[in-house]
Scaffold this motif. Structure first.
Motif, PDB file in Angstrom:
ATOM      1  N   ASP A  83       0.858  -1.178   0.000  1.00 22.63           N
ATOM      2  CA  ASP A  83       0.000   0.000   0.000  1.00 22.63           C
ATOM      3  C   ASP A  83       0.899   1.234   0.000  1.00 22.63           C
ATOM      4  OD1 ASP A  83      -1.308   2.267   1.609  1.00 22.63           O
ATOM      5  OD2 ASP A  83      -3.031   0.972   1.300  1.00 22.63           O
ATOM      6  N   PRO A  84       0.633   2.245  -0.859  1.00 20.03           N
ATOM      7  CA  PRO A  84       1.532   3.400  -0.923  1.00 20.03           C
ATOM      8  C   PRO A  84       1.542   4.247   0.338  1.00 20.03           C
ATOM      9  CG  PRO A  84      -0.416   3.777  -2.257  1.00 20.03           C
ATOM     10  CD  PRO A  84      -0.462   2.348  -1.822  1.00 20.03           C
ATOM     11  N   TRP A  85       0.533   4.113   1.180  1.00 18.44           N
ATOM     12  CA  TRP A  85       0.473   4.877   2.425  1.00 18.44           C
ATOM     13  C   TRP A  85       0.902   4.041   3.630  1.00 18.44           C
ATOM     14  CZ3 TRP A  85      -3.552   4.813  -1.152  1.00 18.44           C
ATOM     15  CH2 TRP A  85      -3.689   5.988  -1.901  1.00 18.44           C
ATOM     16  N   GLU A  86       0.586   2.749   3.612  1.00 18.99           N
ATOM     17  CA  GLU A  86       0.865   1.897   4.772  1.00 18.99           C
ATOM     18  C   GLU A  86       2.080   0.999   4.591  1.00 18.99           C
ATOM     19  OE1 GLU A  86      -2.585  -0.177   6.185  1.00 18.99           O
ATOM     20  OE2 GLU A  86      -3.911   1.560   5.918  1.00 18.99           O
ATOM     21  N   GLY A  87       2.582   0.907   3.364  1.00 19.14           N
ATOM     22  CA  GLY A  87       3.732   0.046   3.117  1.00 19.14           C
ATOM     23  C   GLY A  87       3.333  -1.406   2.960  1.00 19.14           C
ATOM     24  N   ALA A  88       4.163  -2.306   3.507  1.00 21.18           N
ATOM     25  CA  ALA A  88       3.907  -3.737   3.387  1.00 21.18           C
ATOM     26  C   ALA A  88       2.592  -4.103   4.076  1.00 21.18           C
ATOM     27  CB  ALA A  88       5.055  -4.524   4.007  1.00 21.18           C
ATOM     28  N   VAL A  89       1.846  -5.001   3.453  1.00 20.21           N
ATOM     29  CA  VAL A  89       0.570  -5.446   4.011  1.00 20.21           C
ATOM     30  C   VAL A  89       0.723  -6.896   4.441  1.00 20.21           C
ATOM     31  CG1 VAL A  89      -1.913  -5.683   3.597  1.00 20.21           C
ATOM     32  CG2 VAL A  89      -0.611  -3.895   2.405  1.00 20.21           C
ATOM     33  N   VAL A 109       0.379 -10.713   5.075  1.00 19.05           N
ATOM     34  CA  VAL A 109      -0.379 -11.727   4.344  1.00 19.05           C
ATOM     35  C   VAL A 109      -1.639 -12.114   5.108  1.00 19.05           C
ATOM     36  CG1 VAL A 109      -0.349 -14.142   3.603  1.00 19.05           C
ATOM     37  CG2 VAL A 109       1.582 -12.637   3.052  1.00 19.05           C
ATOM     38  N   GLU A 110      -1.518 -12.254   6.426  1.00 13.38           N
ATOM     39  CA  GLU A 110      -2.686 -12.677   7.210  1.00 13.38           C
ATOM     40  C   GLU A 110      -3.797 -11.631   7.169  1.00 13.38           C
ATOM     41  OE1 GLU A 110       0.557 -11.220  10.151  1.00 13.38           O
ATOM     42  OE2 GLU A 110       0.427 -12.439   8.312  1.00 13.38           O
ATOM     43  N   GLN A 111      -3.441 -10.370   7.034  1.00  9.33           N
ATOM     44  CA  GLN A 111      -4.457  -9.315   6.914  1.00  9.33           C
ATOM     45  C   GLN A 111      -5.174  -9.416   5.566  1.00  9.33           C
ATOM     46  OE1 GLN A 111      -3.228  -5.328   8.043  1.00  9.33           O
ATOM     47  NE2 GLN A 111      -4.376  -4.426   6.342  1.00  9.33           N
ATOM     48  N   VAL A 112      -4.402  -9.633   4.503  1.00 11.44           N
ATOM     49  CA  VAL A 112      -4.992  -9.790   3.169  1.00 11.44           C
ATOM     50  C   VAL A 112      -5.924 -10.987   3.140  1.00 11.44           C
ATOM     51  CG1 VAL A 112      -4.505 -10.168   0.723  1.00 11.44           C
ATOM     52  CG2 VAL A 112      -2.980  -8.719   2.075  1.00 11.44           C
ATOM     53  N   VAL A 113      -5.488 -12.091   3.728  1.00 15.23           N
ATOM     54  CA  VAL A 113      -6.307 -13.306   3.741  1.00 15.23           C
ATOM     55  C   VAL A 113      -7.602 -13.079   4.510  1.00 15.23           C
ATOM     56  CG1 VAL A 113      -6.433 -15.692   4.554  1.00 15.23           C
ATOM     57  CG2 VAL A 113      -4.349 -14.858   3.425  1.00 15.23           C
ATOM     58  N   ALA A 114      -7.510 -12.425   5.655  1.00 18.75           N
ATOM     59  CA  ALA A 114      -8.704 -12.178   6.468  1.00 18.75           C
ATOM     60  C   ALA A 114      -9.717 -11.305   5.718  1.00 18.75           C
ATOM     61  CB  ALA A 114      -8.310 -11.523   7.794  1.00 18.75           C
ATOM     62  N   VAL A 115      -9.229 -10.222   5.096  1.00 17.62           N
ATOM     63  CA  VAL A 115     -10.127  -9.331   4.356  1.00 17.62           C
ATOM     64  C   VAL A 115     -10.684 -10.035   3.120  1.00 17.62           C
ATOM     65  CG1 VAL A 115     -10.256  -7.203   3.008  1.00 17.62           C
ATOM     66  CG2 VAL A 115      -9.033  -7.216   5.181  1.00 17.62           C
ATOM     67  N   GLY A 116      -9.793 -10.684   2.356  1.00 20.12           N
ATOM     68  CA  GLY A 116     -10.227 -11.333   1.123  1.00 20.12           C
ATOM     69  C   GLY A 116     -11.238 -12.426   1.374  1.00 20.12           C
ATOM     70  N   LYS A 117     -11.001 -13.249   2.376  1.00 23.16           N
ATOM     71  CA  LYS A 117     -11.935 -14.346   2.660  1.00 23.16           C
ATOM     72  C   LYS A 117     -13.275 -13.789   3.140  1.00 23.16           C
ATOM     73  CE  LYS A 117     -12.046 -18.998   4.476  1.00 23.16           C
ATOM     74  NZ  LYS A 117     -13.471 -18.956   4.824  1.00 23.16           N
ATOM     75  N   ARG A 118     -13.233 -12.709   3.893  1.00 26.89           N
ATOM     76  CA  ARG A 118     -14.474 -12.107   4.375  1.00 26.89           C
ATOM     77  C   ARG A 118     -15.290 -11.541   3.207  1.00 26.89           C
ATOM     78  NH1 ARG A 118     -14.591  -7.629   9.258  1.00 26.89           N
ATOM     79  NH2 ARG A 118     -16.878  -7.413   9.426  1.00 26.89           N
ATOM     80  N   LEU A 119     -14.609 -10.929   2.239  1.00 27.38           N
ATOM     81  CA  LEU A 119     -15.306 -10.448   1.049  1.00 27.38           C
ATOM     82  C   LEU A 119     -15.887 -11.610   0.253  1.00 27.38           C
ATOM     83  CD1 LEU A 119     -12.986  -7.642  -0.409  1.00 27.38           C
ATOM     84  CD2 LEU A 119     -15.361  -7.365   0.315  1.00 27.38           C
ATOM     85  N   PHE A 120     -15.072 -12.642   0.058  1.00 28.78           N
ATOM     86  CA  PHE A 120     -15.524 -13.809  -0.700  1.00 28.78           C
ATOM     87  C   PHE A 120     -16.730 -14.463  -0.036  1.00 28.78           C
ATOM     88  CE2 PHE A 120     -15.396 -18.379  -1.577  1.00 28.78           C
ATOM     89  CZ  PHE A 120     -15.392 -18.389  -2.965  1.00 28.78           C
ATOM     90  N   ASP A 121     -16.681 -14.568   1.269  1.00 28.76           N
ATOM     91  CA  ASP A 121     -17.741 -15.258   2.006  1.00 28.76           C
ATOM     92  C   ASP A 121     -19.066 -14.500   2.022  1.00 28.76           C
ATOM     93  OD1 ASP A 121     -16.088 -17.381   2.520  1.00 28.76           O
ATOM     94  OD2 ASP A 121     -15.569 -16.764   4.557  1.00 28.76           O
ATOM     95  N   LEU A 122     -19.064 -13.260   1.553  1.00 24.86           N
ATOM     96  CA  LEU A 122     -20.340 -12.552   1.414  1.00 24.86           C
ATOM     97  C   LEU A 122     -21.224 -13.207   0.364  1.00 24.86           C
ATOM     98  CD1 LEU A 122     -19.228  -8.789   1.482  1.00 24.86           C
ATOM     99  CD2 LEU A 122     -20.390 -10.059   3.308  1.00 24.86           C
ATOM    100  N   GLY A 123     -20.597 -13.967  -0.554  1.00 29.11           N
ATOM    101  CA  GLY A 123     -21.376 -14.647  -1.581  1.00 29.11           C
ATOM    102  C   GLY A 123     -20.770 -14.570  -2.967  1.00 29.11           C
ATOM    103  N   ALA A 124     -19.475 -14.315  -3.044  1.00 26.39           N
ATOM    104  CA  ALA A 124     -18.812 -14.229  -4.338  1.00 26.39           C
ATOM    105  C   ALA A 124     -18.457 -15.614  -4.864  1.00 26.39           C
ATOM    106  CB  ALA A 124     -17.551 -13.377  -4.226  1.00 26.39           C
ATOM    107  N   SER A 125     -18.306 -15.699  -6.169  1.00 26.98           N
ATOM    108  CA  SER A 125     -17.882 -16.958  -6.779  1.00 26.98           C
ATOM    109  C   SER A 125     -16.387 -16.976  -7.036  1.00 26.98           C
ATOM    110  CB  SER A 125     -18.619 -17.183  -8.101  1.00 26.98           C
ATOM    111  OG  SER A 125     -18.320 -16.152  -9.021  1.00 26.98           O
TER     112      SER A 125
END
Length: 325
Positions: A165-171, A173-189
């Protein structure tokens, strides 16, 4: 120069890679959204129809974002209407990005059958891009996804800033996984993991894929969205192939960038990806010559050379660099 005379990649399949890859073309939406000069709707419609004719299986047409935020896409409804006149019922299969329920309403009115939502893996980008906190974005997307699924629509979820992230730097992996899985679990394919500013590297790709599979997601549910800011997009795509990823986002001619992140330069070029995949013996169903010609034509419309190395090489060799014709 004839097709037989021009260079082609030598095919050498190393084994252990997928037999076929799906290219999710984002040029008309992600590729054009950051253009300062407004591209005429007719040109956008021609761009989409050419890409479909070139055999790209998925072409994301536009976004129903508020015109104030992305003026380039203010003609989304007019574009989809024009594409309906050109393509008939097939236009409804072109995915469109929707930022919220209001965007979904517009997509439903026009008969869309595939939508995408666009979340953030970081707090700062969520605030800048969505005007929501990291947690608040889920509350915004939940009713959008629920209503879309209730209406029988397919939903794709993008998550941005997965590699940095250009403002926060390195992100982490566990944060990306938590956010991504939560988005996916809303009902995405499908979940598309975005290297929005292009800082990802091959080892990082492997680590991120492992993080998601370790959290219970399969590689079939993941797609990769690379930017070539530091010249790493193809290396990262090859790394993802080694991990079993079979869907890659790409933009014809390497167009694109994010209007809310100045360091987010062009996307992985569709032609560069197809060239590499052809050399690896991986099928895509895409007519490389047709995509190159389309990107050369669009470069003429935009008044500048294509960022894609393959387009520059082939279009220059074959005289395809059209000047708006």
């Amino acid at each position: 120069m004839s097709t037989l005379d021009r260079p082609l990649p030598m095919t050498s399949a190393p084994g252990g890679l997928p037999d076929r890859v799906t290219i999710y073309e984002v040029g008309p939406r992600d590729g054009l959204q950051n253009e300062k000069a407004v591209v005429p709707t007719e040109v956008k419609a021609e761009f989409v129809t050419r890409l479909v004719a070139a055999g790209l299986p998925v072409v994301e047409a536009t976004s129903f974002v508020h015109p104030k935020w992305v003026p380039q896409l203010a003609d989304a409804a007019d574009l989809m209407t024009m594409l309906g006149e050109r393509m008939g019922p097939a236009a409804a299969d072109l995915p469109v990005l929707v930022p919220n329920e209001r965007g979904l309403d517009r997509a439903l009115e026009l008969g869309a059958r595939h939508i995408a939502i666009f979340g953030s893996a970081t707090e700062t980008f969520a605030t800048k891009n969505l005007n929501r906190s990291l947690d608040e974005q889920f509350a915004m997307f939940e009713p959008t996804v629920r209503r879309a699924r209730d209406a029988g629509l397919d939903v794709r979820a993008y998550v941005s800033m997965c590699f940095g992230d250009p403002w926060e730097g390195a992100v982490p992996v566990e944060q990306v996984v938590a956010v991504g899985k939560r988005l996916f679990d809303l009902g995405a394919s499908q979940l598309s993991l975005g290297d929005t500013i292009g800082v990802g590297t091959a080892g990082h790709v492997k680590e991120l894929v492992a993080g998601f599979t370790g959290a219970g997601m399969s590689v079939d549910q993941l797609a990769m969205h690379f930017h070539d800011t530091y010249g790493q997009a193809l290396a990262n795509a090859f790394s993802a192939l080694q991990e079993g990823i079979t869907t890659f986002d790409a933009s014809a001619g390497g167009l694109g960038g994010c209007p809310y992140a100045k360091s987010a330069t062009g996307n992985l070029a569709t032609e560069d990806l197809v060239w590499m995949l052809r050399g690896l013996g991986i099928e895509t169903g895409v007519d490389l010559d047709a995509v190159v010609a389309t990107s050369a034509w669009m470069a003429g419309q935009l008044g500048r050379p294509s960022p894609s190395a393959v387009v520059r090489a082939l279009a220059g060799a074959e005289g395809l660099a059209e000047s708006g014709t």
